[in-house]
Design a protein around this motif. Structure first.
Motif, PDB file in Angstrom:
ATOM      1  N   ALA A  54      -6.695  52.209 -30.198  1.00  0.00           N
ATOM      2  CA  ALA A  54      -7.629  53.323 -30.350  1.00  0.00           C
ATOM      3  C   ALA A  54      -7.007  54.512 -31.074  1.00  0.00           C
ATOM      4  O   ALA A  54      -7.720  55.438 -31.463  1.00  0.00           O
ATOM      5  N   GLY A  55      -5.684  54.497 -31.241  1.00  0.00           N
ATOM      6  CA  GLY A  55      -5.006  55.627 -31.867  1.00  0.00           C
ATOM      7  C   GLY A  55      -5.075  56.882 -31.034  1.00  0.00           C
ATOM      8  O   GLY A  55      -4.984  57.992 -31.554  1.00  0.00           O
ATOM      9  N   SER A  56      -5.198  56.715 -29.695  1.00  0.00           N
ATOM     10  CA  SER A  56      -5.484  57.868 -28.839  1.00  0.00           C
ATOM     11  C   SER A  56      -5.079  57.617 -27.386  1.00  0.00           C
ATOM     12  O   SER A  56      -5.133  56.476 -26.899  1.00  0.00           O
ATOM     13  N   HIS A  57      -4.734  58.701 -26.695  1.00  0.00           N
ATOM     14  CA  HIS A  57      -4.475  58.657 -25.250  1.00  0.00           C
ATOM     15  C   HIS A  57      -5.709  58.225 -24.465  1.00  0.00           C
ATOM     16  O   HIS A  57      -5.593  57.798 -23.313  1.00  0.00           O
ATOM     17  N   LEU A  75      -6.198  54.999 -22.244  1.00  0.00           N
ATOM     18  CA  LEU A  75      -5.710  54.850 -20.869  1.00  0.00           C
ATOM     19  C   LEU A  75      -6.857  54.778 -19.871  1.00  0.00           C
ATOM     20  O   LEU A  75      -6.944  53.850 -19.055  1.00  0.00           O
ATOM     21  N   THR A  76      -7.747  55.749 -19.908  1.00  0.00           N
ATOM     22  CA  THR A  76      -8.854  55.738 -18.948  1.00  0.00           C
ATOM     23  C   THR A  76      -9.966  54.794 -19.371  1.00  0.00           C
ATOM     24  O   THR A  76     -10.663  54.232 -18.519  1.00  0.00           O
ATOM     25  N   ALA A  77     -10.146  54.574 -20.671  1.00  0.00           N
ATOM     26  CA  ALA A  77     -11.167  53.615 -21.106  1.00  0.00           C
ATOM     27  C   ALA A  77     -10.863  52.230 -20.537  1.00  0.00           C
ATOM     28  O   ALA A  77     -11.771  51.528 -20.063  1.00  0.00           O
ATOM     29  N   LEU A  78      -9.599  51.819 -20.566  1.00  0.00           N
ATOM     30  CA  LEU A  78      -9.213  50.531 -19.992  1.00  0.00           C
ATOM     31  C   LEU A  78      -9.501  50.491 -18.496  1.00  0.00           C
ATOM     32  O   LEU A  78     -10.058  49.511 -17.985  1.00  0.00           O
ATOM     33  N   ALA A  79      -9.104  51.540 -17.801  1.00  0.00           N
ATOM     34  CA  ALA A  79      -9.315  51.562 -16.351  1.00  0.00           C
ATOM     35  C   ALA A  79     -10.798  51.516 -16.011  1.00  0.00           C
ATOM     36  O   ALA A  79     -11.230  50.740 -15.139  1.00  0.00           O
ATOM     37  N   GLN A  80     -11.596  52.326 -16.692  1.00  0.00           N
ATOM     38  CA  GLN A  80     -13.023  52.358 -16.385  1.00  0.00           C
ATOM     39  C   GLN A  80     -13.703  51.038 -16.740  1.00  0.00           C
ATOM     40  O   GLN A  80     -14.533  50.534 -15.975  1.00  0.00           O
ATOM     41  N   ALA A  81     -13.364  50.459 -17.887  1.00  0.00           N
ATOM     42  CA  ALA A  81     -13.957  49.176 -18.256  1.00  0.00           C
ATOM     43  C   ALA A  81     -13.616  48.111 -17.212  1.00  0.00           C
ATOM     44  O   ALA A  81     -14.472  47.283 -16.860  1.00  0.00           O
ATOM     45  N   TYR A  82     -12.404  48.133 -16.710  1.00  0.00           N
ATOM     46  CA  TYR A  82     -12.003  47.173 -15.679  1.00  0.00           C
ATOM     47  C   TYR A  82     -12.860  47.336 -14.427  1.00  0.00           C
ATOM     48  O   TYR A  82     -13.415  46.360 -13.895  1.00  0.00           O
ATOM     49  N   TYR A  83     -12.998  48.556 -13.935  1.00  0.00           N
ATOM     50  CA  TYR A  83     -13.757  48.786 -12.699  1.00  0.00           C
ATOM     51  C   TYR A  83     -15.245  48.471 -12.893  1.00  0.00           C
ATOM     52  O   TYR A  83     -15.886  47.919 -11.992  1.00  0.00           O
ATOM     53  N   VAL A 120     -13.365  53.190 -25.868  1.00  0.00           N
ATOM     54  CA  VAL A 120     -14.303  52.442 -25.026  1.00  0.00           C
ATOM     55  C   VAL A 120     -14.639  51.107 -25.669  1.00  0.00           C
ATOM     56  O   VAL A 120     -14.721  50.068 -24.990  1.00  0.00           O
ATOM     57  N   ALA A 121     -14.824  51.092 -26.992  1.00  0.00           N
ATOM     58  CA  ALA A 121     -15.114  49.840 -27.684  1.00  0.00           C
ATOM     59  C   ALA A 121     -13.983  48.836 -27.496  1.00  0.00           C
ATOM     60  O   ALA A 121     -14.221  47.642 -27.235  1.00  0.00           O
ATOM     61  N   ALA A 122     -12.737  49.300 -27.619  1.00  0.00           N
ATOM     62  CA  ALA A 122     -11.586  48.410 -27.455  1.00  0.00           C
ATOM     63  C   ALA A 122     -11.463  47.920 -26.016  1.00  0.00           C
ATOM     64  O   ALA A 122     -11.186  46.740 -25.764  1.00  0.00           O
ATOM     65  N   ALA A 123     -11.684  48.815 -25.062  1.00  0.00           N
ATOM     66  CA  ALA A 123     -11.580  48.431 -23.654  1.00  0.00           C
ATOM     67  C   ALA A 123     -12.700  47.469 -23.261  1.00  0.00           C
ATOM     68  O   ALA A 123     -12.479  46.508 -22.506  1.00  0.00           O
ATOM     69  N   ALA A 124     -13.905  47.720 -23.763  1.00  0.00           N
ATOM     70  CA  ALA A 124     -15.026  46.829 -23.481  1.00  0.00           C
ATOM     71  C   ALA A 124     -14.745  45.428 -24.026  1.00  0.00           C
ATOM     72  O   ALA A 124     -15.001  44.417 -23.355  1.00  0.00           O
ATOM     73  N   CYS A 157     -20.820  47.137 -25.799  1.00  0.00           N
ATOM     74  CA  CYS A 157     -20.569  48.572 -25.903  1.00  0.00           C
ATOM     75  C   CYS A 157     -21.533  49.201 -26.897  1.00  0.00           C
ATOM     76  O   CYS A 157     -21.756  48.663 -27.987  1.00  0.00           O
ATOM     77  N   VAL A 158     -22.128  50.327 -26.506  1.00  0.00           N
ATOM     78  CA  VAL A 158     -22.997  51.109 -27.383  1.00  0.00           C
ATOM     79  C   VAL A 158     -22.441  52.529 -27.437  1.00  0.00           C
ATOM     80  O   VAL A 158     -22.219  53.152 -26.388  1.00  0.00           O
TER      81      VAL A 158
END
Length: 421
Positions: A101-104, A107-115, A137-141, A148-149
């Protein structure tokens, strides 16, 4: 420096260790059907992470496995920048842009997508300003098998085709955000597309809106940044209290960097940096306000300029929001953070200096942290002190912002008092 530092296995919850309870949210609709607080659709694990329950929260295995693919991230001493500034302070950069994502925000996108995946959700719907959050979010999804939309702020949608392309390559549907705001005004701010994304999520079977860009749990997921940096500074022989700097936005990068230094009773100066065009912590009022312009979401107690605030069209789209995150609002009220606000032109001057001296181009948002570090390095009280800023996102997709800077087309300006609600 990354050697000898392990990827943290736990997130840090400052609410629990410091005994802080955030003011409860209020329903946007006062009727019984309106609900209140966080949506019941948010996974219970995330809701619990917004509470002062445990100081350290174990990172789920699949999320930790993903983190280890690019972490720990480097902590870099910027000696050439120090020399250019003529400072006696020691400048360090925590580099968080080295992931898909080129961005911090990954970190949370991965966690939220998992949950959300664990809770049976099939589609993540979100809003994005500059595009880093949408990409994360797109990468984590994609990693956790979700659709992902992304509803994107119109200016960024038009000016950042590279961001859109990456999101689409990752499998996301990217939509141009609201054409017009309620009341007929031009809908260019994040609060407008938030309203649109919330509505879309409610109409999507198996879909949920990710509201966590500035939620306490999103900041919590980012604390691996500071947990690593704390160990890295110790390994470099830095035993003094550091100054920890990041742009405000949703609070994830500055909170992720700074808050772990408070663990165990630690002391540190945490500096959230904002635009003087959107001075939420430095000039806003601490009161209940709507998150989005249409008032679809719940109200939270935040430092706010008013949900109808229409600030100048600065290049840092991710900072064009009317309110501060509720966690940082409470920390500001308790005088646990020291906000700074800067004009747009000197911010880009400092970003250019970083590129010329150290070879790193920050995003338009991260440039605010760079400038704060440069400016604060010249203060006498910081001589001989470590100053650490988070380079939270790279600027490889921000050519339009830097073109505006080079062409003297920056439009930022501080608001008049009468413009603040």
């Amino acid at each position: 420096m990354t050697g000898g530092v392990e990827v943290p296995t736990h997130w840090y919850n400052v609410l629990a260790e410091r005994g802080i309870e955030l003011p409860p949210e209020r329903a946007a609709d006062p009727s019984p059907a309106g609900g209140g607080g966080l949506s019941a659709a948010v996974p219970k694990a995330l809701v619990r992470q917004n509470m002062p329950l445990r100081p350290w929260v174990e990172i789920p295995g699949p999320v930790l496995e993903a983190y280890r693919e690019w972490r720990p991230t480097p902590l870099v001493r910027l000696r050439r920048l120090e020399a250019a500034l003529g400072t006696e302070a020691r400048l360090y950069m925590k580099y968080e842009a080295g992931n898909v994502a080129g961005s911090h925000k990954y970190l949370t996108a991965l966690a939220q997508a998992y949950y959300y995946a664990e809770a049976g959700v099939r589609t993540l719907v979100t809003s994005s300003a500059a595009g880093q959050w949408g990409t994360a979010v797109a990468a984590a999804a994609a990693r956790f098998g979700l659709r992902c939309v992304v509803h994107m702020v119109p200016g960024s949608f038009d000016r950042k085709p590279g961001r859109r392309a990456v999101m689409e390559l990752l499998g996301a549907e990217v939509l141009r955000g609201a054409e017009s705001a309620p009341g007929g005004g031009r809908g260019t701010a994040l609060s407008d597309v938030m309203s649109e994304a919330m509505k879309r999520a409610g109409e999507t079977e198996g879909g949920r809106w990710i509201l966590g860009g500035s939620e306490p749990f999103a900041i919590l997921h980012s604390t691996v940044i500071g947990a690593e940096a704390r160990e890295q500074l110790t390994g470099l022989g830095e035993d003094g209290d550091p100054v920890l700097i990041g742009y405000l936005g949703g609070g994830k990068n500055v909170g992720g960097l700074g808050l772990p230094f408070l663990a165990g009773g630690g002391e540190a100066a945490i500096v959230p940096v904002e635009s003087s065009s959107y001075p939420v912590l430095t000039r806003g009022a601490y009161r209940y306000d709507a998150r989005d312009r249409a008032g679809h979401g719940s109200q939270a107690k935040m430092y706010t300029l008013g949900s109808g605030y229409a600030g100048a069209p600065i290049q840092a789209e991710g900072m064009r929001y009317h309110a501060a995150p509720k966690l940082f609002s409470e920390l500001r009220a308790r005088e646990m953070v020291r906000p700074e606000a800067y004009d747009e032109k000197p911010v880009f001057d400092s970003a250019r200096l970083l590129l010329r001296t150290e070879g790193h181009l920050p995003s338009a948002e991260a440039a605010y942290a760079v400038h704060a570090a440069c400016e604060m390095a010249g203060r006498p009280e910081n001589a001989g002190r470590p100053l650490v800023f988070c380079l939270s996102d790279h600027g490889h997709y921000d050519g339009d912002a830097y073109r505006a800077y080079l062409d003297a087309r920056l439009a930022g300006r501080p608001p008049e008092d009468s413009e603040i609600a």
